[in-house]
Write an enzyme that holds these catalytic residues in place. Structure first.
Site, PDB file in Angstrom:
ATOM      1  N   GLU A 281      38.590  53.387  30.836  1.00 22.03           N
ATOM      2  CA  GLU A 281      39.787  52.683  31.346  1.00 22.03           C
ATOM      3  C   GLU A 281      41.018  53.141  30.557  1.00 22.03           C
ATOM      4  OE1 GLU A 281      39.822  51.103  34.079  1.00 22.03           O
ATOM      5  OE2 GLU A 281      37.659  51.162  34.275  1.00 22.03           O
ATOM      6  N   TRP A 284      42.015  56.139  32.185  1.00 21.66           N
ATOM      7  CA  TRP A 284      42.841  55.981  33.402  1.00 21.66           C
ATOM      8  C   TRP A 284      44.320  55.865  33.040  1.00 21.66           C
ATOM      9  CZ3 TRP A 284      42.401  56.821  38.425  1.00 21.66           C
ATOM     10  CH2 TRP A 284      41.132  56.958  38.968  1.00 21.66           C
ATOM     11  N   TRP A 312      54.003  52.534  58.372  1.00 20.91           N
ATOM     12  CA  TRP A 312      54.017  51.197  57.753  1.00 20.91           C
ATOM     13  C   TRP A 312      54.756  50.227  58.668  1.00 20.91           C
ATOM     14  CZ3 TRP A 312      50.820  51.723  53.890  1.00 20.91           C
ATOM     15  CH2 TRP A 312      50.817  52.854  53.098  1.00 20.91           C
ATOM     16  N   ASN A 348      42.275  42.887  37.100  1.00 20.21           N
ATOM     17  CA  ASN A 348      42.291  44.168  37.810  1.00 20.21           C
ATOM     18  C   ASN A 348      41.624  44.109  39.182  1.00 20.21           C
ATOM     19  OD1 ASN A 348      42.712  47.101  38.020  1.00 20.21           O
ATOM     20  ND2 ASN A 348      40.481  47.162  37.917  1.00 20.21           N
ATOM     21  N   TRP A 366      53.492  50.458  50.354  1.00 18.30           N
ATOM     22  CA  TRP A 366      53.053  50.149  48.988  1.00 18.30           C
ATOM     23  C   TRP A 366      54.231  49.939  48.040  1.00 18.30           C
ATOM     24  CZ3 TRP A 366      54.693  53.591  45.298  1.00 18.30           C
ATOM     25  CH2 TRP A 366      55.011  54.898  45.714  1.00 18.30           C
ATOM     26  N   TRP A 389      49.124  51.601  42.627  1.00 21.81           N
ATOM     27  CA  TRP A 389      49.513  51.219  44.000  1.00 21.81           C
ATOM     28  C   TRP A 389      49.205  52.356  44.965  1.00 21.81           C
ATOM     29  CZ3 TRP A 389      50.491  46.966  46.653  1.00 21.81           C
ATOM     30  CH2 TRP A 389      50.698  45.789  45.929  1.00 21.81           C
TER      31      TRP A 389
HETATM   32  P1  FAD Z   1      41.061  46.418  30.288  1.00 25.52           P
HETATM   33  O1  FAD Z   1      40.033  46.406  31.343  1.00 25.52           O
HETATM   34  O2  FAD Z   1      40.724  45.759  29.013  1.00 25.52           O
HETATM   35  O3  FAD Z   1      41.435  47.949  30.042  1.00 25.52           O
HETATM   36  C1  FAD Z   1      42.002  48.412  28.804  1.00 25.52           C
HETATM   37  C2  FAD Z   1      43.271  49.177  29.063  1.00 25.52           C
HETATM   38  O4  FAD Z   1      43.015  50.319  29.872  1.00 25.52           O
HETATM   39  C3  FAD Z   1      44.329  48.396  29.809  1.00 25.52           C
HETATM   40  O5  FAD Z   1      45.039  47.556  28.939  1.00 25.52           O
HETATM   41  C4  FAD Z   1      45.171  49.509  30.403  1.00 25.52           C
HETATM   42  O6  FAD Z   1      46.078  50.026  29.457  1.00 25.52           O
HETATM   43  C5  FAD Z   1      44.138  50.572  30.722  1.00 25.52           C
HETATM   44  N1  FAD Z   1      43.705  50.468  32.111  1.00 25.52           N
HETATM   45  C6  FAD Z   1      42.719  49.702  32.626  1.00 25.52           C
HETATM   46  N2  FAD Z   1      42.608  49.904  33.958  1.00 25.52           N
HETATM   47  C7  FAD Z   1      43.552  50.811  34.278  1.00 25.52           C
HETATM   48  C8  FAD Z   1      43.946  51.423  35.495  1.00 25.52           C
HETATM   49  N3  FAD Z   1      43.332  51.166  36.671  1.00 25.52           N
HETATM   50  N4  FAD Z   1      44.971  52.297  35.472  1.00 25.52           N
HETATM   51  C9  FAD Z   1      45.619  52.592  34.322  1.00 25.52           C
HETATM   52  N5  FAD Z   1      45.266  52.050  33.134  1.00 25.52           N
HETATM   53  C10 FAD Z   1      44.262  51.163  33.119  1.00 25.52           C
HETATM   54  N6  FAD Z   1      48.054  48.430  34.431  1.00 25.52           N
HETATM   55  C11 FAD Z   1      49.121  48.406  33.597  1.00 25.52           C
HETATM   56  O7  FAD Z   1      48.940  48.535  32.379  1.00 25.52           O
HETATM   57  N7  FAD Z   1      50.384  48.247  34.085  1.00 25.52           N
HETATM   58  C12 FAD Z   1      50.641  48.117  35.409  1.00 25.52           C
HETATM   59  O8  FAD Z   1      51.809  48.012  35.803  1.00 25.52           O
HETATM   60  C13 FAD Z   1      49.539  48.105  36.301  1.00 25.52           C
HETATM   61  N8  FAD Z   1      49.729  47.920  37.641  1.00 25.52           N
HETATM   62  C14 FAD Z   1      48.642  47.913  38.477  1.00 25.52           C
HETATM   63  C15 FAD Z   1      48.836  47.745  39.850  1.00 25.52           C
HETATM   64  C16 FAD Z   1      47.748  47.719  40.727  1.00 25.52           C
HETATM   65  C17 FAD Z   1      47.973  47.570  42.210  1.00 25.52           C
HETATM   66  C18 FAD Z   1      46.444  47.855  40.223  1.00 25.52           C
HETATM   67  C19 FAD Z   1      45.255  47.838  41.146  1.00 25.52           C
HETATM   68  C20 FAD Z   1      46.235  48.037  38.864  1.00 25.52           C
HETATM   69  C21 FAD Z   1      47.324  48.077  37.976  1.00 25.52           C
HETATM   70  N9  FAD Z   1      47.132  48.260  36.582  1.00 25.52           N
HETATM   71  C22 FAD Z   1      48.222  48.278  35.755  1.00 25.52           C
HETATM   72  C23 FAD Z   1      45.812  48.618  36.046  1.00 25.52           C
HETATM   73  C24 FAD Z   1      44.931  47.447  35.561  1.00 25.52           C
HETATM   74  O9  FAD Z   1      44.866  46.445  36.520  1.00 25.52           O
HETATM   75  C25 FAD Z   1      45.427  46.849  34.250  1.00 25.52           C
HETATM   76  O10 FAD Z   1      45.642  47.871  33.290  1.00 25.52           O
HETATM   77  C26 FAD Z   1      44.392  45.887  33.652  1.00 25.52           C
HETATM   78  O11 FAD Z   1      44.105  44.866  34.573  1.00 25.52           O
HETATM   79  C27 FAD Z   1      44.957  45.295  32.376  1.00 25.52           C
HETATM   80  O12 FAD Z   1      44.098  44.343  31.854  1.00 25.52           O
HETATM   81  P2  FAD Z   1      43.312  44.620  30.505  1.00 25.52           P
HETATM   82  O13 FAD Z   1      44.248  45.056  29.439  1.00 25.52           O
HETATM   83  O14 FAD Z   1      42.476  43.419  30.229  1.00 25.52           O
HETATM   84  O15 FAD Z   1      42.393  45.846  30.922  1.00 25.52           O
END
Ligand code: FAD
Length: 474
Positions: A281, A284, A312, A348, A366, A389
């Site tokens: 993650e 990502w 759209w 997420n 989007w 997105w």
């Molecule tokens: P954890 O599961 O603990 O993951 C650890 C870290 O990994 C996160 O803090 C984040 O930095 C990174 N990470 C995890 N998943 C993703 C992912 N899919 N893409 C990129 N990095 C990821 N994340 C953001 O940080 N900022 C946003 O603006 C953002 N917008 C999103 C919009 C949409 C539509 C979706 C589907 C996802 C988005 N995410 C975003 C990704 C993800 O949802 C969040 O990073 C995650 O929910 C943060 O919670 P956590 O720190 O507990 O994640």
């Protein structure tokens, strides 16, 4: 006399901050500055939730710097102008910062670096916010990766990310202005980053501790147990199964190198598979930043240009508000949107479901959703937000196939079977049993006050697939 400026941006921490650490090794007076730049061309204004976060994060950073014998100077305006003025006031001979990777910011930094060279000021930049800088991860033919899995494999095949550095001990004394007096900066309150009328930030304050202490506490809590069940827990919105580090990473309150090596230290030998999934993650995040680096318009342009022809549908104001305010009539979408409004964060899995509902069931562009998330997420991130997105919309890199349309009912049955998450954000559903809580229209009397479905799932799904088919058919 020589003096150093450290310009902090998305790196609001003392721990593992290479620009600050480099300045700390020098005897010369030091100016640590944060600039609120809303004036330089192309800068995307912060959303309301990130403004709230920034206020508290700067306040924590100022206290941290003071405890180390330094101070945080706040200035507002075009960054180039502010840095030039500050260099003149302090007679700076060095200018240090940690690198940032989005385009308007890189243009600003390049311009300042060029100016500094002409002034005989040493400008040096450091790697602090990404484990793998975008230009270092390349395919065999030298281009950027477009698919996550080989990107991440290539990262992991290379050298391990460097070790994080501990925070500096005592920092050099603050530089004075040309008159010998302390430099004058803005008062944080004068930036008016906090919401006032109405002040909606109560839920944010109850949920989060912005600043590096809060970030380190989160990391410790996560390492203490959720990480070992991450593969399962990360999908359950009703439990704290993820790290919630995202806003801390967004503002650089914790170094990704610190997180990476904390995992190594906690699991020195056989890390459970869950740890590898959590690491990916973080991968990502790296991938999204690489996408933004290569595609500076990621928040406004389809990554896959064929989506420019996608038909759209413009939602009415009432429909868009129903989605934003969590009144679509689909409990999982509504719980997520209300969680976002109340806490500035959304799980997420629910982000994916809520986004899919907007772009597929409502067939809305989007960019409408991206803008709402940008305004309301405390972790609103210039790369992660648009990349995700676009991933959901199907227009992005390595995107979810278009025909993957999240069914919010099946999703909540699977990932919130007992409905605890749904009930905690949608009180109208409190009286429903564990079966009907996912489909409140089956027991409308018990769900009084809860809206009827905004669209039918079946027909909206078919409409989305037909629209996509027309795009494919050209
Ligand atoms: P954890 O599961 O603990 O993951 C650890 C870290 O990994 C996160 O803090 C984040 O930095 C990174 N990470 C995890 N998943 C993703 C992912 N899919 N893409 C990129 N990095 C990821 N994340 C953001 O940080 N900022 C946003 O603006 C953002 N917008 C999103 C919009 C949409 C539509 C979706 C589907 C996802 C988005 N995410 C975003 C990704 C993800 O949802 C969040 O990073 C995650 O929910 C943060 O919670 P956590 O720190 O507990 O994640």
């Amino acid at each position: 006399m020589a003096s150093t400026i450290v310009w902090l941006r998305d790196d609001l921490r003392l721990d593992d901050n290479p620009a600050l650490a480099a300045a700390a090794t020098l005897p010369d007076p030091l100016t640590v500055v944060y600039i609120l730049d809303e004036d330089s061309p192309g800068i995307r204004p912060l959303g309301a939730a990130t403004k709230w976060w920034l206020h508290h994060s700067l306040s924590a950073l100022a206290a941290g710097l003071e405890a180390h014998g330094s101070r945080l100077l706040l200035r507002r305006g075009s960054a180039a102008r502010v840095i030039k003025d500050l260099a003149a006031e302090t007679g700076a001979s060095r200018l240090y910062w940690n690198r940032r990777y989005s385009q308007p910011e890189r243009t600003i930094d390049d311009g300042i670096r060029e100016w500094a060279a002409g002034q005989d000021i040493e400008a040096a930049s450091f790697q602090a916010n990404l484990l793998f800088e975008p230009w270092t991860v390349r395919t065999g033919s030298g281009g950027p990766y477009k698919v996550f899995t080989p990107f991440w494999r290539s990262c992991l095949d290379g050298a391990d990310p460097r070790l994080p550095a501990d925070p500096p001990g005592k920092l050099p004394r603050p530089a004075a202005g040309s008159s010998g007096r302390p430099l004058t900066g803005d008062r944080l309150d004068s930036w008016r980053l906090l919401p006032r009328h109405p002040d909606w930030s109560g839920g944010l304050g109850a949920t989060w501790t912005p600043g590096e202490d809060g970030a380190h506490e989160r990391l410790e809590e996560f390492l203490d147990s959720p990480v070992e069940d991450y593969a399962r827990g990360r999908d359950l919105p009703g439990v704290e199964g993820t790290s919630r580090l995202s806003p801390h990473l967004r503002f650089g309150e914790i170094s990704p190198f610190r997180v990476w090596h904390a995992l190594r230290e906690r699991f020195p030998r056989h890390a459970p598979a869950d740890v590898g999934i959590f690491r990916s993650e973080l991968g990502w995040r790296e991938f999204c930043w690489q996408l933004l680096y290569e595609n500076p318009d990621l928040a406004t342009q389809n990554y896959r240009p064929e989506f420019d022809r996608f038909a759209w549908q413009t939602p009415s104001d009432a429909e868009l508000k129903a989605w934003q305010q969590g009144r679509t009539g689909y409990p999982l979408v509504d719980a997520g949107m209300r969680q976002l409004w109340q806490t500035g964060w959304m799980h997420n899995r629910v982000r994916m479901a809520a986004a899919s509902f907007l772009v597929k069931n409502m067939l809305a562009d989007w960019r409408l959703g991206e803008a709402w998330f940008w305004d309301t997420l405390v972790d609103a991130d210039a790369a992660n937000n648009p990349a995700n997105w676009q991933w959901v919309a199907g227009s992005g890199a390595d995107a979810s196939p278009y025909f993957r349309i999240f069914n919010p009912v099946t999703q909540s049955r699977k990932f919130d079977a007992g409905g605890s998450y749904l009930r905690s954000y949608v009180p109208e559903l409190a009286e429903l049993d564990d079966r009907t809580v996912h489909e409140p229209w089956r027991n409308p009397e018990a769900a009084s006050g809860y809206p009827e479905p905004l669209v039918g799932l079946q027909e909206s799904r078919e409409r989305a697939l037909e629209t996509y088919q027309r795009l494919k058919d050209g």
